[in-house]
Design a protein around this motif. Structure first.
Motif, short mmCIF file in Angstrom:
data_model
loop_
_atom_site.label_atom_id
_atom_site.label_comp_id
_atom_site.label_asym_id
_atom_site.label_seq_id
_atom_site.Cartn_x
_atom_site.Cartn_y
_atom_site.Cartn_z
N ARG A 43 -3.06 -12.75 3.83
CA ARG A 43 -2.54 -12.30 2.54
C ARG A 43 -1.18 -12.95 2.29
O ARG A 43 -0.29 -12.90 3.14
CB ARG A 43 -2.42 -10.78 2.55
CG ARG A 43 -3.72 -10.07 2.92
CD ARG A 43 -3.46 -8.67 3.48
NE ARG A 43 -2.91 -7.80 2.46
CZ ARG A 43 -1.96 -6.91 2.68
NH1 ARG A 43 -1.41 -6.77 3.89
NH2 ARG A 43 -1.53 -6.14 1.70
N VAL A 53 -5.46 -13.73 -1.37
CA VAL A 53 -6.13 -13.26 -0.15
C VAL A 53 -7.11 -14.36 0.26
O VAL A 53 -7.90 -14.84 -0.58
CB VAL A 53 -6.88 -11.93 -0.36
CG1 VAL A 53 -7.56 -11.50 0.94
CG2 VAL A 53 -5.93 -10.85 -0.84
N GLU A 197 -11.67 -5.47 7.82
CA GLU A 197 -10.48 -5.49 6.97
C GLU A 197 -10.88 -5.49 5.50
O GLU A 197 -11.88 -6.12 5.11
CB GLU A 197 -9.64 -6.72 7.27
CG GLU A 197 -9.05 -6.74 8.67
CD GLU A 197 -8.20 -7.95 8.92
OE1 GLU A 197 -6.99 -7.91 8.60
OE2 GLU A 197 -8.74 -8.95 9.43
N ASN A 199 -9.04 -5.60 1.41
CA ASN A 199 -7.88 -5.69 0.53
C ASN A 199 -8.35 -5.58 -0.91
O ASN A 199 -9.30 -6.26 -1.32
CB ASN A 199 -7.13 -7.01 0.74
CG ASN A 199 -5.72 -6.97 0.19
OD1 ASN A 199 -4.77 -6.82 0.93
ND2 ASN A 199 -5.57 -7.08 -1.11
N TYR A 210 -3.94 -2.81 -2.10
CA TYR A 210 -4.27 -1.86 -1.05
C TYR A 210 -4.95 -2.58 0.10
O TYR A 210 -5.99 -3.22 -0.08
CB TYR A 210 -5.19 -0.78 -1.60
CG TYR A 210 -5.71 0.19 -0.55
CD1 TYR A 210 -4.91 1.21 -0.06
CD2 TYR A 210 -7.00 0.05 -0.05
CE1 TYR A 210 -5.40 2.10 0.91
CE2 TYR A 210 -7.50 0.92 0.90
CZ TYR A 210 -6.69 1.95 1.37
OH TYR A 210 -7.16 2.81 2.34
N TYR A 211 -4.37 -2.49 1.29
CA TYR A 211 -4.95 -3.12 2.48
C TYR A 211 -5.22 -2.05 3.53
O TYR A 211 -4.41 -1.14 3.74
CB TYR A 211 -4.01 -4.17 3.07
CG TYR A 211 -4.46 -4.64 4.45
CD1 TYR A 211 -5.41 -5.66 4.57
CD2 TYR A 211 -3.96 -4.06 5.61
CE1 TYR A 211 -5.85 -6.07 5.81
CE2 TYR A 211 -4.39 -4.47 6.86
CZ TYR A 211 -5.34 -5.47 6.96
OH TYR A 211 -5.78 -5.88 8.19
N THR A 212 -6.37 -2.16 4.20
CA THR A 212 -6.67 -1.27 5.32
C THR A 212 -7.57 -1.99 6.31
O THR A 212 -8.22 -2.98 5.98
CB THR A 212 -7.35 0.03 4.83
OG1 THR A 212 -7.42 0.96 5.91
CG2 THR A 212 -8.76 -0.25 4.32
N SER A 213 -7.59 -1.47 7.54
CA SER A 213 -8.43 -2.01 8.59
C SER A 213 -9.16 -0.85 9.26
O SER A 213 -8.55 0.17 9.58
CB SER A 213 -7.59 -2.76 9.63
OG SER A 213 -8.40 -3.23 10.68
#
Length: 254
Positions: A43, A53, A197, A199, A210-213
């Protein structure tokens, strides 16, 4: 006999009117006793000006070379880099050239060193975009008729995307659909694996989003999988019955 290493992945991008969703797995090799992971999502951006991204599939050494050059040219302020391109098509063309150079640099190129990328983003004053960059350096973009792109092990997760995704799909629904698509791939191919992952870039905000794993034992993913399984079983039970009864003789057209 040397154990064969498989480098497989699944990454997808979904572009709807409300924004772009990017999802990737993290498995880089899978053998009987050798499983490793490596992030395939990067990112970049300047809040309020541009956001990108990048996801990758293919040779890991090529991937690292490409990402190293992208970051080095941004850091030193090269004439052409992700911070200077005027629009997303220019960004895709630039990434394509870097990809070709990395494949040929120390290896001489060839199928073993090929790599493909997904590039999503938005630049102030230009339209947002989602592109697939091929190993040859050329690229395609999403369209009104196909608002999603996949790289790697795409076949298992494609059917749900074909049935659900269009430009009007709410971005939250697009993200859930992408995760279901990823889960279908995880179930069918053990060479694709977590962490997963994700995004989400909201259109027009020019923010990192918004990013999450999700880890392998993530509670949300477990609940999503269980809910989807139950809904699929329920839908199957609601199908119109087959026009056949046990013991019923076959009908002949002759």
């Amino acid at each position: 006999m040397r154990e064969e290493q498989k480098y497989v992945t699944y990454c997808l991008g979904i572009k709807v009117n409300q924004g772009i969703v990017m999802i990737s797995d993290s498995r880089t090799s899978a053998g009987v006793d050798n499983i490793s992971s490596y992030s395939k999502m990067w990112r970049y951006g300047i809040p309020g000006e541009r956001q990108f991204v990048v996801c990758s599939a293919g040779n890991l050494a090529t991937t690292q070379a490409v990402i190293t050059q992208l970051e080095a040219e941004m850091a030193k302020g090269a004439k052409e880099n992700l911070n200077t391109v005027a629009n997303m098509a220019e960004a895709a063309a630039y990434l394509g050239r870097v990809n070709v150079k990395a494949q040929k640099g120390n290896t001489g190129g060839g199928p073993l060193f090929e790599c493909t990328f997904l590039l999503a983003g938005e630049i102030l004053g230009a339209a947002s975009g989602l592109f697939m960059i091929y190993s040859a350096g050329n690229y395609i973009a999403t369209s009104n008729h196909k608002p999603f792109l996949q790289i790697g092990e795409a076949k298992y997760g494609k059917p749900i995307m074909d049935r659900v995704i269009d430009l009007e799909t709410p971005i939250e629904s697009a993200a859930l659909c992408g995760l279901v698509s990823m889960d279908a791939t995880l179930r069918s191919n053990l060479t694709v694996g977590p962490p997963i992952e994700m995004n989400i870039l909201e259109a027009g905000t020019l923010q990192p989003g918004y990013y999450t794993s999700y880890s392998e034992d993530d509670e949300f993913l477990r609940n999503l999988r269980a809910s989807w399984d139950e809904l699929m079983k329920d839908a199957f039970q609601r199908l119109a019955p087959l026009p056949w009864q046990p013991g019923q003789p076959s009908q002949s057209n002759f």
